[in-house]
Design an enzyme around this catalytic site. Structure first.
Site, PDB file in Angstrom:
ATOM      1  N   HIS A 151     -57.774  13.554   0.029  1.00 58.63           N
ATOM      2  CA  HIS A 151     -56.439  12.884   0.788  1.00 58.63           C
ATOM      3  C   HIS A 151     -55.837  13.277   2.139  1.00 58.63           C
ATOM      4  O   HIS A 151     -55.657  13.631   3.626  1.00 58.63           O
ATOM      5  CB  HIS A 151     -55.294  12.208   0.171  1.00 58.63           C
ATOM      6  N   GLU A 152     -55.706  14.873   1.906  1.00 57.14           N
ATOM      7  CA  GLU A 152     -54.984  15.665   2.901  1.00 57.14           C
ATOM      8  C   GLU A 152     -56.386  16.197   3.828  1.00 57.14           C
ATOM      9  O   GLU A 152     -55.782  16.530   4.765  1.00 57.14           O
ATOM     10  CB  GLU A 152     -54.291  17.029   2.438  1.00 57.14           C
ATOM     11  N   HIS A 158     -56.514  13.890   6.289  1.00 56.84           N
ATOM     12  CA  HIS A 158     -55.569  14.318   7.931  1.00 56.84           C
ATOM     13  C   HIS A 158     -56.599  15.067   8.613  1.00 56.84           C
ATOM     14  O   HIS A 158     -56.626  15.337  10.182  1.00 56.84           O
ATOM     15  CB  HIS A 158     -54.643  14.572   7.190  1.00 56.84           C
ATOM     16  N   GLU A 217     -53.278   7.868   8.547  1.00 57.68           N
ATOM     17  CA  GLU A 217     -53.672   7.436   6.812  1.00 57.68           C
ATOM     18  C   GLU A 217     -54.973   6.497   6.926  1.00 57.68           C
ATOM     19  O   GLU A 217     -55.516   6.741   5.816  1.00 57.68           O
ATOM     20  CB  GLU A 217     -52.469   6.311   6.292  1.00 57.68           C
TER      21      GLU A 217
END
Ligand code: ZN
Length: 506
Positions: A274-275, A278, A304
């Site tokens: 997830h990170e 980003h 997101e």
């Protein structure tokens, strides 16, 4: 001042402001990772001085004069040009910063600082009553903020206009009128689907995720996956925090953080994906435009979308585990014998209604967001009193997910957002899920490449169609240009139902 000179001065000022803000980001990252506890009070002084300097720069009257010289000139005649886009976004930011009376800005800062402390304590004790007066104050101030920001010529204070003004901080251009039907149709579709999943006799064996996974191996496996996706570790790093995040300081330096649970695989691995999503977005922004809107991320929803894309569309997809599962077994010798890639894939896609948003699976997640959207709309619109929030929250959980919180900590006190005044923030999470699926469905079919563990073309598509544009277009327009289609929930529903329907046999 000529329009060209005014524009050059705006670029120089905006770049200086971004450099100043990035200093705050370095301090904030350090605070969460390595700063000794004793450094807290002084760090507070450093950050508040920086915030003051940034605010003064962002509201400098010279910006208004320079913008006036640029707007309407030949320089911005072509609305799609970089110059016009930068001028549009500077105007947007400058108006938001200057339309609010400084008394209101200061009061909001004071009230939300106290409210965040009160929230931590109230959540710890699961005591909404002690947080209630703080939230009431914040709500009054946010309503006032919204009415200052409602564009002139409008009716003034209709409920949707107020919420639009708050939404505009996080997802510029997005409106309540668009979100209402979006959430209504998602809810109508997801509630029966999740119910059917719950009633299915097919269930994943989630215990495979809760074996012994040594943390050093978890770090290595997550980092090498992020690197395979294309995250450049010569321009970024991964550290440990209690609340994972991604913080980009500027070109060439993007920091990811995660946390480890040696008895649960998902926490670190999917957190890092997830990170890293980003981070890949930040690393793909045009470095030569750093400091200007065209070098900055488009919106929170688009940000997101990039994290969800790698975490869910890639990382929870079956093709990914074709390549990754044998490597996972090698990375954790003796931990996963007699487990197949299919069983593993089912386990990482387990669906179960739960009370906590940040722990929610892909199917139930948007219901958590829909509930918050409806509630904050009612709070801002004055239809729901703060005192009635816990009961309203619990009722909505019961009707959407079939479970009812028994404490405020697992109910309306679970998220930090309202304590810092972040009304209008939650919808960007769902917008992220929808944009991600929409991109995935409209890019050249990446399935075979993903099966081989090759991600260059997937990342290349995102780089060209999303990252490279920065904030040149608003999110709706960016996605329409990237895919040829306006954003709808269709791709999201189709991919979710396709994957989970097959797994659960519903
Ligand atoms: Zn995120």
């Amino acid at each position: 001042m000529s329009p060209t000179d005014a524009y050059a001065a705006l670029v120089a000022d905006a770049t200086e402001l971004s450099v100043l803000q990035s200093c705050g980001a370095v301090l904030g990252w350090d605070q969460q990772t390595y700063m000794p506890k004793g450094g807290g009070p002084f760090r507070g002084e450093q950050l508040s001085l920086l915030a003051k300097l940034c605010h003064a720069k962002a509201t400098d009257l010279k910006i208004g004069e320079r913008l006036a010289a640029v707007e309407g000139s030949d320089l911005v005649k072509d609305a799609d040009s970089v110059e016009a886009a930068n001028a549009r976004e500077w105007r947007h930011g400058y108006d938001r910063a200057t339309k609010l009376p400084s008394r209101l800005v200061e009061e909001l800062a004071r009230v939300t600082t106290a409210a965040q402390e009160a929230w931590v304590e109230a959540k710890g004790k699961s005591d909404f009553v002690s947080f209630r007066p703080h939230l009431e104050k914040i709500l009054l101030l946010k309503r006032e903020e919204a009415s200052c920001l409602v564009p002139p010529g409008g009716v003034g204070t209709s409920k949707d206009q107020l919420y639009d003004a708050l939404l505009d901080e996080y997802e510029p251009g997005c409106t309540t009128a668009e979100l209402r039907p979006l959430f209504a149709s998602l809810t109508a579709e997801l509630v029966p689907f999740i119910k059917a999943i719950g009633e299915s006799s097919k269930k994943p064996d989630e215990s495979v995720l809760r074996r012994e996974f040594p943390t050093d191996r978890q770090k290595w496996f997550a980092e090498s996956t992020a690197a395979a996706f294309g995250f450049d570790f010569t321009a970024g790093r991964l550290d440990t925090t209690s609340h994972p995040f991604c913080s980009a300081f500027g070109p060439g330096d993007c920091r990811l953080t995660t946390r480890y649970n040696p008895r649960f695989f998902n926490e670190c691995f999917f957190g890092v994906l997830h990170e890293a999503g980003h981070g890949l977005y930040e690393q793909g922004l045009p470095a030569d435009k750093f400091g200007t809107p065209c070098g900055a991320y488009c919106s929170l929803g688009v940000h997101e979308s990039q994290s969800r894309f790698w975490e869910n569309l890639i990382g929870r997809g079956r093709p990914f585990w074709d390549h990754a599962f044998p490597r996972l077994q090698q990375a954790f010798p003796g931990v996963l014998p007699n487990v197949t890639a299919d069983q593993w894939h089912f386990a990482v896609n387990a669906v179960k209604p739960s009370l906590i948003r940040v722990e929610a699976d892909e199917a139930t997640y948007n219901l958590h967001v829909a509930i918050r959207f409806e509630l904050e709309l009612a709070l801002i619109g004055g239809e729901l009193a703060v005192a009635d929030l816990p009961a309203a929250w619990n009722d909505k959980y019961e009707s959407a997910l079939g479970i009812r919180p028994t404490t405020d900590a697992e109910g309306c006190l679970q998220d930090i957002h309202w304590s810092f005044g972040g009304f209008g923030y939650f919808p960007t999470y769902t917008l992220g899920n929808l944009h991600a699926a929409h991109y995935f469905a409209h890019m050249p079919d990446p399935t075979d490449a993903i099966r081989r563990g090759e991600f260059r073309d997937v990342l290349g598509w995102l780089r060209t169609n999303v990252h490279a544009h920065g904030r040149r277009y608003r999110s709706g327009e960016l996605t329409r240009r990237a895919t040829g289609q306006p954003l709808t929930a269709e791709a999201f529903s189709k991919s979710l139902k396709g994957k989970l329907g097959a797994l659960y046999g519903v």
